[in-house]
Design a protein around this motif. Structure first.
Motif, PDB file in Angstrom:
ATOM      1  N   PRO A 132       0.826  -1.213   0.000  1.00 49.58           N
ATOM      2  CA  PRO A 132       0.000   0.000   0.000  1.00 49.58           C
ATOM      3  C   PRO A 132       0.859   1.261   0.000  1.00 49.58           C
ATOM      4  O   PRO A 132       2.000   1.268   0.429  1.00 49.58           O
ATOM      5  N   THR A 133       0.277   2.346  -0.473  1.00 49.12           N
ATOM      6  CA  THR A 133       0.983   3.612  -0.598  1.00 49.12           C
ATOM      7  C   THR A 133       1.485   4.128   0.743  1.00 49.12           C
ATOM      8  O   THR A 133       2.598   4.652   0.831  1.00 49.12           O
ATOM      9  N   SER A 134       0.711   3.968   1.807  1.00 45.38           N
ATOM     10  CA  SER A 134       1.131   4.477   3.119  1.00 45.38           C
ATOM     11  C   SER A 134       2.362   3.732   3.632  1.00 45.38           C
ATOM     12  O   SER A 134       3.235   4.325   4.254  1.00 45.38           O
ATOM     13  N   ASN A 135       2.459   2.445   3.352  1.00 50.82           N
ATOM     14  CA  ASN A 135       3.636   1.675   3.758  1.00 50.82           C
ATOM     15  C   ASN A 135       4.872   2.103   2.968  1.00 50.82           C
ATOM     16  O   ASN A 135       5.982   2.142   3.504  1.00 50.82           O
ATOM     17  N   LYS A 136       4.676   2.392   1.664  1.00 53.18           N
ATOM     18  CA  LYS A 136       5.791   2.868   0.838  1.00 53.18           C
ATOM     19  C   LYS A 136       6.298   4.208   1.348  1.00 53.18           C
ATOM     20  O   LYS A 136       7.503   4.452   1.412  1.00 53.18           O
ATOM     21  N   ALA A 137       5.399   5.088   1.713  1.00 50.48           N
ATOM     22  CA  ALA A 137       5.780   6.405   2.224  1.00 50.48           C
ATOM     23  C   ALA A 137       6.529   6.268   3.549  1.00 50.48           C
ATOM     24  O   ALA A 137       7.531   6.953   3.783  1.00 50.48           O
ATOM     25  N   LEU A 138       6.056   5.388   4.419  1.00 51.42           N
ATOM     26  CA  LEU A 138       6.722   5.160   5.700  1.00 51.42           C
ATOM     27  C   LEU A 138       8.121   4.593   5.485  1.00 51.42           C
ATOM     28  O   LEU A 138       9.086   5.042   6.103  1.00 51.42           O
TER      29      LEU A 138
END
Length: 123
Positions: A2-8
């Motif tokens: 997911p995008t939020s995991n990539k950002a983190l």
């Protein structure tokens, strides 16, 4: 992923790289000297000072000509053994060997950029 995991993950990698870069810069600033030299004069004082980071800070009075106003050389000491040698030489004519380290990010390493590496009493 997911995008939020990539950002983190990107944020954590960025922080890790920034910390590693800062650590490398700090190591270079502490271990590479900009200049080296020796100064001779009368040892005025040496004090252990600081609120959080205690450092040895000193003052050497340089007298070029009799009757001339003395110039002061302010320096820091990192080695406890050298600090004790300087304390024993207060009030005497001494020669200090020093290294200049530019760009240290905080006064926790010393209030000046001049760090004494050796001291000898001049008779």
């Amino acid at each position: 992923m997911p995008t939020s995991n990539k950002a983190l993950l990107f944020g954590l990698i960025f922080i890790a790289v920034a910390l590693a870069g800062f650590a490398a810069y700090l190591w270079i600033a502490l271990h590479w000297s900009y200049s080296e030299g020796e100064r001779a004069g009368f040892m005025q004082k040496l004090s252990h000072k600081g609120w959080l980071c205690k450092t040895w800070e000193g003052e050497l009075s340089l007298v070029a000509l009799p009757g001339a106003a003395p110039e002061k050389f302010y320096f820091s000491v990192r080695d406890e053994a050298i600090a004790q040698q300087i304390n024993a030489a207060v009030g005497q004519r001494t020669a200090l060997t020093y290294e200049q380290h530019k760009g240290l990010p905080t006064s926790c390493f010393g209030e000046t950029e001049y760090f004494v590496t050796a001291v000898k009493v001049v008779k």
